[in-house]
Design an enzyme around this catalytic site. Structure first.
Site: not given
Ligand SMILES: NC(=O)c1ccc[n+]([C@@H]2O[C@H](COP(=O)([O-])OP(=O)(O)OC[C@H]3O[C@@H](n4cnc5c(N)ncnc54)[C@H](OP(=O)(O)O)[C@@H]3O)[C@@H](O)[C@H]2O)c1
Length: 286
Positions: A18, A20, A143, A170, A174, A205
């Site tokens: 899902s 990013i 992050s 969180y 990070k 996301s």
């Molecule tokens: N979105 C933002 O604004 C933002 C900002 C800064 C940093 N980030 C970082 O970007 C990265 C990706 O996040 P995202 O924003 O794309 O969020 P997301 O859409 O929630 O995606 C997170 C992914 O991590 C997987 N995941 C969660 N728990 C897990 C576990 N226990 N074992 C294996 N996989 C797991 C999820 O699996 P499922 O598909 O099964 O749910 C999903 O595929 C994260 O490290 C987040 O901290 C995001």
């Protein structure tokens, strides 16, 4: 313009089902990389791999089941990747979660366990495979939230945890991602492996799923897309000009300064030693 510049390169992306991570594997497969999808959900992973094979028939893709909250699952996933033929060129530690409190099956705070301890062990176990690459890379999706942390409370690595969960955990996880990449760079200085930590932007996301719906809806209007959010991960994973740069922090495809805590070399060393010890305390004989 279509390009196959990543043909023959193998990239393992966690949390690829899902947000990013999903946008990242699409972009990698479009450039014909061999993509390994790390996923905790079998159904989502299977659907994604079919989609990738359909859209990018020249890019081999496969799935490895991994739940980063479980050290046993991380070990199983690493064993599978280690047994694959080609070297591992890039590991993108992308999976992450935010918002909910709790503990992992091994007794770690849920967010710290999933976002830092699991990826730390995965990275350690995959080092031999990354060493086989002509130029291996480790990319930690951290992050800007790390900048809000005022001190690293080691209670975060205790079992049971001695910190508050939720969004403060969180931010701490990070910070750990940035420090982890920094310390790895130091430890791997005499190898061809380089490391990177990054802020992907504020991305619409699924990471916000624990927030109230209305708050999510309002916030989403100001966020960038997952495709835009994947750009800095892709930059760190593939930019030829970064092949000899290691241990730095990036935002919007540019190196920037992380927080003062994240630049603290002795803190980075201590985090490495303490995380390693915490993992050993779960499974001392492995
Ligand atoms: N979105 C933002 O604004 C933002 C900002 C800064 C940093 N980030 C970082 O970007 C990265 C990706 O996040 P995202 O924003 O794309 O969020 P997301 O859409 O929630 O995606 C997170 C992914 O991590 C997987 N995941 C969660 N728990 C897990 C576990 N226990 N074992 C294996 N996989 C797991 C999820 O699996 P499922 O598909 O099964 O749910 C999903 O595929 C994260 O490290 C987040 O901290 C995001």
């Amino acid at each position: 313009m279509p390009t196959n510049d990543l043909a023959g390169r193998t990239v393992f992306v966690t949390g690829a089902t899902s947000g990013i991570g999903r946008a990242t594997v699409h972009a990698l497969a479009a450039r014909e990389a061999t993509v390994i999808i790390g996923a905790r959900s079998d159904d989502k992973a299977r659907a994604l791999v079919e989609e990738l094979r359909r859209q990018y028939p020249r890019a081999p893709s496969s799935v490895v089941a991994i739940d980063l909250a479980s050290l046993a699952s991380v070990r199983r996933a690493a064993d599978i990747v280690l047994a694959l033929g080609p070297p591992l060129d890039v590991l993108i530690n992308n999976a992450g979660r935010a918002g909910r409190s709790g503990t992992t099956p091994d007794g770690f705070e849920l967010t710290i366990g999933t976002n830092h301890v699991g990826p730390f062990l995965l990275t350690e176990l995959l080092l031999p495979k990354l060493r086989e690459s002509a130029q291996g890379r480790i990319v930690n999706v951290a992050s800007r939230a790390h900048m809000g942390v005022k001190r690293l409370d080691w209670g975060a690595l205790a079992r049971p945890p001695a910190i508050k969960g939720g969004y403060s955990a969180y931010a701490l996880s990070k910070l750990m991602n940035v420090l982890h990449a920094k310390e790895l760079a130091r430890r791997l200085a005499d190898t061809r492996i380089t490391t990177y930590a990054l802020h992907p932007g504020v991305v619409a996301s699924d990471i916000w799923r624990e927030l109230p719906r209305l708050v999510q809806w309002v916030m989403m209007r100001f966020m960038i897309t997952n495709e835009e959010g994947a750009r800095t991960s892709l930059y760190c994973a593939t930019a030829p000009e970064l092949s000899t740069t290691s241990g730095r922090y990036y935002d919007t495809c540019r190196e920037v300064q992380p927080s003062a805590l994240a630049r603290d070399e002795s803190l980075a060393r201590e985090l490495y030693t303490r995380t390693d010890a915490a993992i050993q305390s779960v499974t001392p004989h492995h």
